[in-house]
Design a protein around this motif. Sequence first.
Motif: not given
Length: 412
Positions: A204-212, A362-370
């Motif tokens: 899981f790759v996280f960045g300022s433009k989101g997540f992939v 799940t909601d927490l994961n959504g915030r981390l991926r945004s």
Amino acid sequence: MSELPYLAIVGGGIAGPALALSLKKHHGISSIVYELQPKYDVRGVNITLAPNAVRVLQHVGVYDVVRTQGYSYDDLHLSNARSQALGNLLQGSPKYYNYSCLRVHRAIVQKALLDELKVQGIPVIFGKKLVRLHEEKESVELEFADGTSARASFVIGADGVHSRVRDAIMETQTSYSGFMGIIGMGVKRESLHKSASQVPLPNFVFGSKGFVAIMPSSYEGTVVDFFSTMPFPARSREEWNELAEDKTKVQEILQKRFGDKWPQFICDITRDYDKEGLSLLPFFEVPPLERWTSVKRRVILIGDSAHAFTPQGGQGAAMGLEDAETLSHTLSHPDFKSDYMRLLTIWERHRSERLRLVKDFTDLNGRLRSPDTAFIQWVKEWLIWGRFRWTGSLGNMQWLHGYNAEDIVRFF
């Protein structure tokens, strides 16, 4: 066995067939499955099945079939857009959870379940669109669009987020969650840019433009898929369908987010992937329900019919499978025929309490991926890194992945 309730299950996806198999194999209870689609549905995308989901598949006898058609793994790696490691989650573990995690196509799971239904002699009737339910004191009548009808002591609604069974017993309205997902499948791992070798997969790759995410999905791990979940403005059902069909637009959305300032293999895959293979999925949610049953308790909801939320915790299918096995133990209780009101209340309370915890996760994961500002993203990455430094690779996730559906019997 003649005194056991006759059950009609509406929905032949994953949760419904799993319930039918658990009832038959472990408790000798017969049922019949009604499915809207005219035949086995090959649509869908790859999904992740955590150990709590895999456990149910093992119990109903299809895990060994499914396992050989997907990718089993234990370690889920997390990194940032600069390919710096943030942590390592033990998402599966034979040692701690008895099972590894499995990445597999949804249609493979459904087919395995339907094939096993046939082996067990459990009837599945395809092309049956439910239009009406009539709940009486001791039975429920089902009416279908083709003019036929059926009757059962209990009806189980396992027909998804836009459930007709739910609509028949209560007034609810599904709503767009604010998130959608885009996924591309069938990528040969060897075709990825050499920068992919700098990070272990799955990742899981996280960045300022989101997540992939980059996830192996074949048994040998030689084929991967990539997906991203992201906030996106609401649209009507027709507009969502139009956007999903406009593959050029879907690819533009990906490239806008991941076309630069990411590892080169991610930039390449969003640019070079055959756009016709991209799938766009808006996520709809079912509002929290006061109950998962009808007033007379002869109609019961499970899976997305009862509690659909975004799949950003990788637990969508798992919750439906847990519902199915826990309900099978409830329906098979020796006193169910005379005491079903109390037993279903206990089951409903147990499941709804667990679902609230999963929804928060799940909601927490959504915030981390945004997407976020560079500073907020830096803070989030430090929080992810710090969490795993504190908790280790288990990540304090034993409550989620170590769940045993059969433990429901303790509450009766």
